[in-house]
Write an enzyme that holds these catalytic residues in place. Structure first.
Site, PDB file in Angstrom:
ATOM      1  N   LYS A  22      17.877 -22.380   7.083  1.00  0.00           N
ATOM      2  CA  LYS A  22      19.312 -22.599   7.522  1.00  0.00           C
ATOM      3  C   LYS A  22      19.610 -24.240   6.434  1.00  0.00           C
ATOM      4  O   LYS A  22      20.942 -24.254   6.182  1.00  0.00           O
ATOM      5  CB  LYS A  22      19.495 -22.512   8.993  1.00  0.00           C
ATOM      6  CG  LYS A  22      21.112 -22.007   9.218  1.00  0.00           C
ATOM      7  CD  LYS A  22      21.087 -22.255  10.508  1.00  0.00           C
ATOM      8  CE  LYS A  22      20.085 -20.711  11.776  1.00  0.00           C
ATOM      9  NZ  LYS A  22      20.077 -21.057  13.073  1.00  0.00           N
ATOM     10  N   ARG A  91      21.052 -26.888  16.027  1.00  0.00           N
ATOM     11  CA  ARG A  91      20.323 -25.556  15.522  1.00  0.00           C
ATOM     12  C   ARG A  91      19.220 -25.759  15.066  1.00  0.00           C
ATOM     13  O   ARG A  91      19.053 -25.957  14.416  1.00  0.00           O
ATOM     14  CB  ARG A  91      21.114 -24.352  14.421  1.00  0.00           C
ATOM     15  CG  ARG A  91      22.553 -23.647  15.129  1.00  0.00           C
ATOM     16  CD  ARG A  91      23.618 -24.211  13.660  1.00  0.00           C
ATOM     17  NE  ARG A  91      24.787 -23.853  14.377  1.00  0.00           N
ATOM     18  CZ  ARG A  91      25.708 -22.518  14.545  1.00  0.00           C
ATOM     19  NH1 ARG A  91      24.676 -21.212  13.911  1.00  0.00           N
ATOM     20  NH2 ARG A  91      26.949 -22.370  14.990  1.00  0.00           N
ATOM     21  N   GLY A 100      11.292 -16.105  18.284  1.00  0.00           N
ATOM     22  CA  GLY A 100      10.424 -16.855  18.826  1.00  0.00           C
ATOM     23  C   GLY A 100      11.018 -18.264  18.836  1.00  0.00           C
ATOM     24  O   GLY A 100      10.728 -19.567  19.582  1.00  0.00           O
ATOM     25  N   MET A 102      13.532 -21.438  18.281  1.00  0.00           N
ATOM     26  CA  MET A 102      14.956 -21.592  19.647  1.00  0.00           C
ATOM     27  C   MET A 102      16.246 -20.976  18.969  1.00  0.00           C
ATOM     28  O   MET A 102      16.561 -21.285  17.605  1.00  0.00           O
ATOM     29  CB  MET A 102      14.921 -23.140  19.772  1.00  0.00           C
ATOM     30  CG  MET A 102      15.574 -23.672  20.950  1.00  0.00           C
ATOM     31  SD  MET A 102      15.647 -25.268  21.852  1.00  0.00           S
ATOM     32  CE  MET A 102      17.988 -25.332  20.657  1.00  0.00           C
ATOM     33  N   ARG A 335      22.088 -16.659   3.492  1.00  0.00           N
ATOM     34  CA  ARG A 335      21.491 -16.515   3.231  1.00  0.00           C
ATOM     35  C   ARG A 335      21.407 -15.094   2.130  1.00  0.00           C
ATOM     36  O   ARG A 335      22.419 -13.919   2.306  1.00  0.00           O
ATOM     37  CB  ARG A 335      20.346 -17.013   4.724  1.00  0.00           C
ATOM     38  CG  ARG A 335      20.730 -15.478   5.330  1.00  0.00           C
ATOM     39  CD  ARG A 335      19.493 -15.585   6.454  1.00  0.00           C
ATOM     40  NE  ARG A 335      19.585 -14.070   7.587  1.00  0.00           N
ATOM     41  CZ  ARG A 335      19.891 -13.670   8.749  1.00  0.00           C
ATOM     42  NH1 ARG A 335      18.739 -15.236   9.479  1.00  0.00           N
ATOM     43  NH2 ARG A 335      20.068 -13.253   9.291  1.00  0.00           N
ATOM     44  N   HIS A 451      -1.219   0.107  19.272  1.00  0.00           N
ATOM     45  CA  HIS A 451      -2.750   1.042  19.006  1.00  0.00           C
ATOM     46  C   HIS A 451      -2.027   2.883  18.197  1.00  0.00           C
ATOM     47  O   HIS A 451      -2.121   2.849  16.485  1.00  0.00           O
ATOM     48  CB  HIS A 451      -3.819   1.716  19.419  1.00  0.00           C
ATOM     49  CG  HIS A 451      -4.380   2.541  19.380  1.00  0.00           C
ATOM     50  ND1 HIS A 451      -4.301   3.744  19.926  1.00  0.00           N
ATOM     51  CD2 HIS A 451      -5.455   2.298  18.768  1.00  0.00           C
ATOM     52  CE1 HIS A 451      -5.009   5.279  19.525  1.00  0.00           C
ATOM     53  NE2 HIS A 451      -6.235   3.681  18.677  1.00  0.00           N
ATOM     54  N   GLU A 763     -19.936  -1.262  -4.308  1.00  0.00           N
ATOM     55  CA  GLU A 763     -19.611  -1.314  -2.751  1.00  0.00           C
ATOM     56  C   GLU A 763     -19.916  -1.900  -2.206  1.00  0.00           C
ATOM     57  O   GLU A 763     -20.354  -1.453  -0.832  1.00  0.00           O
ATOM     58  CB  GLU A 763     -19.259   0.207  -2.940  1.00  0.00           C
ATOM     59  CG  GLU A 763     -19.873   1.966  -2.977  1.00  0.00           C
ATOM     60  CD  GLU A 763     -19.677   2.236  -3.125  1.00  0.00           C
ATOM     61  OE1 GLU A 763     -19.021   3.261  -2.423  1.00  0.00           O
ATOM     62  OE2 GLU A 763     -20.412   3.723  -4.005  1.00  0.00           O
ATOM     63  N   SER A 782     -16.289   0.292 -10.852  1.00  0.00           N
ATOM     64  CA  SER A 782     -15.333   0.679 -10.467  1.00  0.00           C
ATOM     65  C   SER A 782     -15.789  -0.269  -8.415  1.00  0.00           C
ATOM     66  O   SER A 782     -17.098   0.433  -8.147  1.00  0.00           O
ATOM     67  CB  SER A 782     -15.755   2.291 -10.563  1.00  0.00           C
ATOM     68  OG  SER A 782     -13.863   2.369  -9.531  1.00  0.00           O
ATOM     69  N   THR A 785     -13.201  -0.927  -3.350  1.00  0.00           N
ATOM     70  CA  THR A 785     -13.425  -1.446  -2.131  1.00  0.00           C
ATOM     71  C   THR A 785     -13.804  -1.552  -0.786  1.00  0.00           C
ATOM     72  O   THR A 785     -12.999  -1.673   0.259  1.00  0.00           O
ATOM     73  CB  THR A 785     -12.069  -2.288  -1.964  1.00  0.00           C
ATOM     74  OG1 THR A 785     -11.098  -1.227  -2.736  1.00  0.00           O
ATOM     75  CG2 THR A 785     -12.245  -3.231  -3.544  1.00  0.00           C
ATOM     76  N   ASP A 787     -15.763   1.052   1.045  1.00  0.00           N
ATOM     77  CA  ASP A 787     -17.245   0.817   1.467  1.00  0.00           C
ATOM     78  C   ASP A 787     -17.079  -0.895   1.307  1.00  0.00           C
ATOM     79  O   ASP A 787     -17.715  -2.076   1.857  1.00  0.00           O
ATOM     80  CB  ASP A 787     -18.420   1.280   0.838  1.00  0.00           C
ATOM     81  CG  ASP A 787     -18.819   2.620   1.524  1.00  0.00           C
ATOM     82  OD1 ASP A 787     -18.911   2.743   2.285  1.00  0.00           O
ATOM     83  OD2 ASP A 787     -18.218   3.886   0.507  1.00  0.00           O
ATOM     84  N   CYS A 850     -11.424   1.594  -7.249  1.00  0.00           N
ATOM     85  CA  CYS A 850     -10.605   3.030  -7.025  1.00  0.00           C
ATOM     86  C   CYS A 850     -11.210   2.956  -4.868  1.00  0.00           C
ATOM     87  O   CYS A 850     -11.083   4.198  -4.847  1.00  0.00           O
ATOM     88  CB  CYS A 850     -11.797   4.008  -7.577  1.00  0.00           C
ATOM     89  SG  CYS A 850     -13.127   3.748  -6.916  1.00  0.00           S
ATOM     90  N   TYR A 870      -7.979  -1.820 -14.899  1.00  0.00           N
ATOM     91  CA  TYR A 870      -7.382  -0.503 -14.660  1.00  0.00           C
ATOM     92  C   TYR A 870      -7.400  -0.527 -12.489  1.00  0.00           C
ATOM     93  O   TYR A 870      -8.148  -1.223 -11.852  1.00  0.00           O
ATOM     94  CB  TYR A 870      -7.076   0.239 -14.634  1.00  0.00           C
ATOM     95  CG  TYR A 870      -8.660   1.686 -14.597  1.00  0.00           C
ATOM     96  CD1 TYR A 870      -9.354   2.223 -12.826  1.00  0.00           C
ATOM     97  CD2 TYR A 870     -10.195   1.219 -15.264  1.00  0.00           C
ATOM     98  CE1 TYR A 870      -9.869   2.386 -13.043  1.00  0.00           C
ATOM     99  CE2 TYR A 870     -11.043   1.797 -14.731  1.00  0.00           C
ATOM    100  CZ  TYR A 870     -11.410   1.927 -13.813  1.00  0.00           C
ATOM    101  OH  TYR A 870     -12.331   2.789 -13.809  1.00  0.00           O
TER     102      TYR A 870
HETATM  103  C1  PEP Z   1     -15.100   3.388  -1.792  1.00  0.00           C
HETATM  104  O1  PEP Z   1     -15.622   3.168  -1.262  1.00  0.00           O
HETATM  105  O2  PEP Z   1     -14.253   1.959  -2.053  1.00  0.00           O
HETATM  106  C2  PEP Z   1     -14.948   4.832  -2.148  1.00  0.00           C
HETATM  107  C3  PEP Z   1     -13.291   4.263  -3.723  1.00  0.00           C
HETATM  108  O3  PEP Z   1     -15.557   5.445  -2.358  1.00  0.00           O
HETATM  109  P1  PEP Z   1     -15.596   6.378  -0.785  1.00  0.00           P
HETATM  110  O4  PEP Z   1     -13.817   5.892  -0.276  1.00  0.00           O
HETATM  111  O5  PEP Z   1     -15.368   7.726  -1.337  1.00  0.00           O
HETATM  112  O6  PEP Z   1     -17.015   5.319   0.484  1.00  0.00           O
HETATM  113 MG    MG Z   2     -17.602   4.477  -1.631  1.00  0.00          MG
END
Ligand code: PEP
Ligand code: MG
Length: 898
Positions: A22, A91, A100, A102, A335, A451, A763, A782, A785, A787, A850, A870
């Site tokens: 501000k 202000r 939150g 003031m 702004r 939740h 993984e 690959s 992520t 696992d 992946c 990739y």
């Molecule tokens: C992973 O583990 O990121 C993965 C692509 O394999 P999956 O989700 O099939 O276990």
């Molecule tokens: Mg996996």
């Protein structure tokens, strides 16, 4: 000595760290010659010192006094002067606007004496006493923390006594007696009198701003948004201008373009004879800004000119607050304004056309989350709707279904083909099945981290939460709206997770024009005529030009692969083969598992081989010319066998009847043998390939034969073979040798050269930590992520998400689930290390990701920084990944040139 206070004329918009958002913008407006009431800003540095030492830093008081004296001299009035007082507002204003913090205190400087001076100065006693009661009310609530209802009630009583519902009907005497009543409230609540000394009012208000940095809501918000806790807030002290001096005064808010659609025009609200928060508080009805042209033409024209100046200056949509005091226009705030997803694209595109920004800047100004929003189906805007409530827009989408009030019914009805909306007061982990079965979830309690909200977002399911107007009676199986409308179980509701609206009955759903465009179902002329689609097309085209990351899709069927390709995927980064073993094919898997002899096993595998081959031919054909990474079977085999309880019951009943089936008995034995306490960490991935002879080689043969078949038909398949869940290079070496042998065999048989890349998923932490060794046997990595996140954190996703993630989010331990956005500090560190060590061992190693993070905007930026080749994500996320990869490339080229 540190300088803690800056006059507006001394700052500028780039000093947000020091002056807050501000303060920096007030300074900027002052410096470009706009009419801003004079004032000064106490820096965030002063706040930081105060928070560390628990006291104002040395010299601050003197500096403030100095700037105040200058302000007084400039205006020709002194703070609290009984005859002709200067009044100021106090202000808060941190670098980021935060809930939150003031709220503003107006009219500081009024007391029992100066109220008379203000009356004389303004020529209105009524105004003076109204201003004074407002000060006590705001000061009491904001600085002293008194329950605001106590003041509101006193005001309401007054209005009632006047028989009016508008404060405009209250008289001078009413306000005078309200001041007395308010002062009493302050004394009763705090044991002290409302401070009469204006300097004391100001310094208490300043300290209250500093203290509000550590308000509970502010702390939580910072934790979630990863805003550093030690930034501190600035404080702005601004000379008061009055919008409540009569009908020639007023106050308003405006946007320089429509923040909903992006359309050019005049958007805003104005309220005559009003002050401060009156406009947004809804105490009286505002009028559209255009009407200001009739009320005060000169101010209106000046305002439009200022809005144009601000747009040119900020090169973006601005939102502003202004006040008119007896025909004189004052700018109180500006702004760069918030906007909807559609408006973000449309405005960025317009600004390019108007020559205000270049196309790269347009790409930076939008984001993938907005694009994802534009891709959800939505309710037909033309359709008639009956809105019955509004809650929070917790998870986007448009869902229609019959209302059910418990999970059991949700599952039961959805099994019989009904579409249902699960309505609960709040959800808990027991509702999970119902949530999965439902089209959408509606709750009457809980916020965006409840939740219901967290789990629904994780599932990509439409959710409206915290619709407090609804009284949900789960036992009576009905809900009641505020107007008394009763909705019984089985009645149809439509809920819009993008804006939180709840409608009665079925509202027709239309698919998004942006998806139609990605699908290629829009004619070129339609692309040109739809402003949103045109903007998306232009920005996506540029993002594709500049991005370094490739974008592939996770697709297991030819249909998904084809759609992904239409959406711009440059190959399949993960073809999961597990569901190719379900349905009718389960019998062959059962035979494979139960096989006692080599012949039995071979016969089961031989039955599976042609089916698998057909699967791959379809996908290779859909992705002709582009790489397809096929992952060999990953999940534990018991997933293909009957449920242990169901089977046990069946066998027990059969035994009791005396007609137990031999096959069921063997199956039950196998199910018991394969049962695992922790299947996620059990016999799966490469481990299966090593202990079930022939399984992986059958899959490799199917891949190779499918490639040979496509080749023979004139196609150009690029299969890549991927081994899941490898932990050590030895596992990979064994599978690799077997696979190479099969590839060589099929090459010989078919006469085609079937060289395929063979690589692995990374993984498991051990795989990442020994990536250098693993690269010796892998042509590509690959990162799985999903696992990798589970194994690095020691979380089982299915268990933890429903059980305690909402608590973690509420406590601010996560700002976002690590399954949604990559945990760059932990999991990401392994990704970086493995990429570096893998490439050090094998420079030509191809590296991708992946896991679901491949389609998450923030994670894509991280993968770009690490230099992956990739990302691969679900087909629907492919456009998001393309855009974010482009934005990441632009961002890193910015930092290179800095
Ligand atoms: C992973 O583990 O990121 C993965 C692509 O394999 P999956 O989700 O099939 O276990
Ligand atoms: Mg996996």
């Amino acid at each position: 000595m540190t300088k803690y206070v800056y006059d507006f004329a001394e700052g500028n918009k780039d000093l947000k760290d020091l002056l807050g958002g501000k303060g920096a913008n007030l300074a900027e407006m002052t410096n470009i010659g706009l009419p801003v009431p004079p004032g000064f800003t106490i820096t965030t540095e002063a706040c930081r010192a105060y928070l560390v030492d628990g006291a104002e830093p040395d010299g601050l008081r003197a500096e403030v006094a100095d700037h105040l004296a200058r302000l007084e001299a400039g205006i020709g009035r002194r703070l609290g002067d009984p005859a002709d007082p200067l009044l100021v507002s106090v202000r808060s204003g941190a670098k980021f606007s935060m809930p939150g913090m003031m709220e503003t205190v107006l009219n500081v400087g009024l007391n029992d004496e100066s109220v008379h001076g203000l009356a004389a100065q303004s020529g209105s006693e009524r105004f003076a006493w109204d201003s004074y009661r407002r000060l006590i009310q705001m000061f009491g609530k904001i600085v002293l923390g008194i329950d605001p209802e106590r003041f509101d009630d006193a005001l309401e009583d007054k209005k009632r006594a006047r028989g009016s519902d508008s404060d405009l009907d209250l008289t001078t005497d009413d306000f005078r007696t309200l001041v007395t009543a308010y002062k009493k409230i302050v004394r009763d609540a705090t044991g002290r009198d409302f401070p009469q000394d204006p300097a004391e009012q100001m310094s208490q208000a300043v300290r209250a701003v500093f203290d509000s940095w550590n308000a509970e809501r502010a702390i939580l918000y910072r934790r979630q948004e990863r805003i550093p806790a030690d930034l501190g807030t600035a404080v702005n002290i601004v000379a008061m201008v009055f919008g409540n001096l009569g009908m020639d005064s007023g106050t308003g808010v405006a946007f320089t373009r429509d923040p909903a659609s992006g359309a050019q025009g005049i958007y805003g609200d104005y309220l005559q004879n009003a002050q401060g928060e009156d406009v947004v508080a809804g105490i009286r009805n505002t009028v559209p800004l255009q009407q200001l042209a009739e009320i005060d033409r000169a101010s209106y024209d000046q305002l439009l000119e200022i809005m144009a100046t601000l747009e040119r200056h900020y090169r973006d949509l601005c939102d502003i607050e202004f006040t008119i005091e007896r025909g004189k226009l004052w700018m109180l705030q500006t702004r760069v304004g918030k906007r909807t997803a559609a408006a973000a694209y449309v405005i960025a595109n317009q600004l390019v056309d108007e020559g205000m920004i270049d196309l790269d800047e347009a790409v930076r100004r939008v984001n993938g989350a907005q694009l994802a929003q534009l891709m959800f189906p939505r309710f037909d805007t033309e359709a008639k709707k009956e809105r019955i409530a509004r809650g929070m827009n917790a998870s986007p989408g448009a869902a229609v279904g019959k209302v059910v009030f418990d999970s059991y019914t949700a599952v039961k009805w959805s099994r019989s083909g009904e579409k249902v909306i699960l309505v609960r007061r709040e959800t808990n982990p027991d509702d999970l099945n119902g949530m999965i079965a439902a089209e959408g979830i509606l709750t009457s309690r809980g916020g965006k981290t409840s939740h219901a909200a967290v789990v629904a977002r994780g599932m990509g399911k439409t959710c409206v939460c915290g619709a407090e107007e609804l009284d949900v009676d789960t036992k009576g199986r009905r809900l009641t709206t505020r107007d008394g409308l009763v909705v019984e179980e089985g009645d149809v509701l439509s809920i819009d997770g993008s804006n939180g609206m709840v409608y009665r009955g079925e509202v027709p759903v239309v698919s998004s024009p942006v998806v139609e465009y990605f699908e290629g179902r829009q004619e070129t002329t339609a692309v040109e005529s739809d402003v949103l689609v045109k903007a998306v097309h232009r920005i996506m085209t540029r993002a594709d030009e500049v991005r370094c990351l490739g974008v592939r899709a996770n697709a297991d069927t030819p249909e998904d692969a084809a759609r992904a390709r239409r959406f711009g995927a440059q190959g399949v980064g993960l073809c999961r083969t597990e569901h190719m073993f379900l349905g009718d094919r389960r019998q062959h898997v059962e035979r494979l598992i139960l096989a006692d002899t080599e012949t039995e096993r071979e016969s089961a595998l031989a039955a599976l081989l042609p089916l698998q081959r057909e699967d791959f031919v379809g996908i290779f054909t859909a992705m002709n010319g582009l790489p397809v990474t096929v992952r060999l079977l990953d999940p534990p085999l018991h997933e293909f066998l009957p449920d242990i309880t169901e089977l046990s019951v069946r066998v027990a009943l059969a035994e009791a009847r005396g007609d137990a089936n031999e096959n069921d008995l063997r199956l039950l034995q196998a199910v018991h043998k394969l049962h695992e306490q922790n299947p996620m960490l059990g016999l799966r991935g490469v481990r299966l390939g090593l202990v079930i002879p022939g399984l992986f080689t059958m899959q490799v043969r199917a891949i190779a034969e499918a490639a040979a078949q496509c080749r023979a038909a004139g196609g150009n398949p690029h299969a890549e073979i991927m081994i899941p869940l490898v932990g050590t290079v030895q596992e990979l070496e064994i599978i690799r040798a077997e696979a190479e042998e099969v590839l060589a065999e099929v090459s010989r048989e078919s006469g085609a050269d079937l060289h395929c890349l063979i690589g692995t998923m990374i993984e498991l932490p051990r795989a990442a930590l020994t990536a250098g060794q693993i690269a010796g046997a892998a042509e590509f990595f690959s990162f799985g992520t999903n696992d990798l996140t589970q194994t690095v954190w020691g979380f089982s996703r299915d268990d933890v998400e429903a059980a305690f993630f909402s608590a973690y989010l509420e406590k601010g331990i996560f700002g976002v689930s690590p399954f949604e956005t990559l945990d760059t500090d932990g999991v990401g560190r392994l990704v970086r290390l493995a990429t570096e060590e893998g490439r050090a061992a094998r420079p030509e190693l191809k590296v991708g990701v992946c896991g679901e993070h491949g389609g998450d905007p923030d994670s894509v930026h991280f993968f770009h920084q690490v230099g992956l080749d990739y990302v691969s994500c679900s087909p629907f996320r492919v456009p998001v990944a393309r855009l974010e990869a482009g934005r990441a490339a632009l961002q890193s080229s910015d930092s290179d040139t800095r």
